[in-house]
Scaffold this active site. Structure first.
Site, PDB file in Angstrom:
ATOM      1  N   ASN A  22       0.850  -1.193   0.000  1.00 15.01           N
ATOM      2  CA  ASN A  22       0.000   0.000   0.000  1.00 15.01           C
ATOM      3  C   ASN A  22       0.890   1.249   0.000  1.00 15.01           C
ATOM      4  O   ASN A  22       2.120   1.139  -0.029  1.00 15.01           O
ATOM      5  CB  ASN A  22      -0.979  -0.029   1.179  1.00 15.01           C
ATOM      6  N   ASP A 211      -9.246  -9.600  -0.340  1.00 13.26           N
ATOM      7  CA  ASP A 211      -8.494  -8.783   0.615  1.00 13.26           C
ATOM      8  C   ASP A 211      -8.522  -7.308   0.201  1.00 13.26           C
ATOM      9  O   ASP A 211      -8.617  -6.415   1.037  1.00 13.26           O
ATOM     10  CB  ASP A 211      -7.048  -9.300   0.691  1.00 13.26           C
TER      11      ASP A 211
END
Ligand code: COA
Length: 334
Positions: A22, A211
């Protein structure tokens, strides 16, 4: 070591890159699940083809509850070790360990331990389940422990059928901190790169999509950096074929002081026919983190209606049970 023995163990490693993580550098839980599944699929397929008869592919049918013990970061090397630990007549268990290595300091940490179940499906007819060649156990105790795990999951599967919970579209202008506010849906057209050579989706690809959606829900609810903490046991009941449209929906079911439970429902349909079927469902737990990767309190969830309340209570029961199991496991280790 004989060829038969070497075939039941596999080690892979890969450096984590920015597109695995991320924006603050935490590797996505979905990418770790995908690596775990790839290792399991290779070792399982290799083993099941060590026999005469149709060639086959090990299809993922179940992942036991998986905890994410430590975060992994860009630049670290993920070491994935997969080992076949039990074989029933038509299924095999693969245990996978993931460690993250900092190649500048040499420091290593165990980030994941997972147990996956695979079933060999014939390449001539993917719905034909093949026999699994036996494996060699170190001793009788190891075989006995494996048989117990096999029987326990079989019993659990019979008790928990595929969730038929409906996906309800969120209201048009939802209030912040309600379920509808963070509910998110991803629609994906299954292409060749998502699939095995036999034209159905890899389990790891599905888990990565799940996810991703769960992470979006968690981030929308608490507006902070979030990470996957654990995924409850997942059963893959039905194959998703190339060319299908998958609709992955995530919604908050339960929020504790510092964790969020997100239910993810995966529905598949052909591109031209609107009839959908539930292929997979699972509960993901996420944690909100501050700038120093320390857990933050999560805003309470505003519940609306009986169904949300029921799901919240069920989530609370799972939370209490899982916490008690974690504490018991910690005590056993001490
Ligand atoms: N978890 C663990 N084992 C499972 C399982 C699950 N969820 N589902 C089936 N099995 C095992 C059974 O225990 C049996 O082994 P055993 O005889 O040694 O006990 C074996 O699979 C075959 O079971 P069976 O009932 O004959 O077959 P099935 O109707 O369950 O079909 C598949 C098996 C693999 C064809 C079917 O479950 C399937 O297609 N699943 C989806 C696979 C997939 O697409 N994976 C990628 C995910 S997107």
């Amino acid at each position: 070591m004989s060829a038969h023995e070497t075939a039941s163990l596999l080690q892979l490693c890969r450096i984590m890159r920015p597109d695995d993580a991320n924006i603050v550098g935490n590797v996505h839980g979905g990418n770790i699940l995908k690596m775990i599944e790839e290792a399991g699929c290779i070792v399982g397929t290799r083993h099941c083809n060590a026999q005469n008869g149709d060639r086959c592919m090990a299809a993922l049918v179940r992942v036991e509850k998986t905890e994410f013990l430590f975060p992994m970061f860009i630049g670290e090397v993920a070491h994935v070790t997969a080992e076949i630990t039990y074989a029933s007549q038509h299924s095999l268990e693969v245990q996978v360990k993931v460690t993250a290595e900092n190649i500048l300091t040499g420091a290593k940490k165990l980030t994941n331990k997972a147990a996956l179940w695979y079933v060999p499906c014939s390449l001539k007819n993917v719905n034909k389940v093949m026999k699994v060649p036996p494996i060699k156990y170190a001793d009788q105790e190891q075989e006995e422990q494996g048989r117990k795990r096999y029987e326990a999951q079989k019993l659990e599967r019979m008790e928990t059928k595929a969730r038929t919970e409906e996906v309800v579209p969120p209201p048009s202008n939802p209030e912040q901190y309600t379920v509808g506010y963070s509910q998110s849906t991803l629609i994906h057209l299954v292409g060749p790169s998502d699939c095995t050579l036999h034209h159905y989706v890899h389990g790891g690809v599905t888990m990565k999509l799940m996810d991703e959606v769960a992470g979006i829900v968690a981030a929308r609810h608490c507006n902070t950096n979030i990470v996957t903490a654990s995924v409850d046991a997942i059963n893959f009941h039905r194959k998703i074929n190339k060319g299908c449209v998958v609709t992955v929906t995530g919604r908050l079911t339960f929020v504790s002081n510092k964790s969020m439970e997100i239910e993810v429902l995966v529905d598949a349909s052909s591109l031209v026919e609107p009839d959908k079927y539930r292929a997979v469902s699972a509960f993901f737990s996420f944690i909100s983190l501050d700038k120093d990767n320390k857990p933050l309190p999560v805003p309470p969830l505003k519940i609306e209606g009986e169904d949300e309340q029921r799901r919240f209570d069920e989530g609370n029961a799972r939370y209490i049970l899982n916490k008690a199991k974690r504490l018991a496991a910690k005590e056993r280790q001490q």
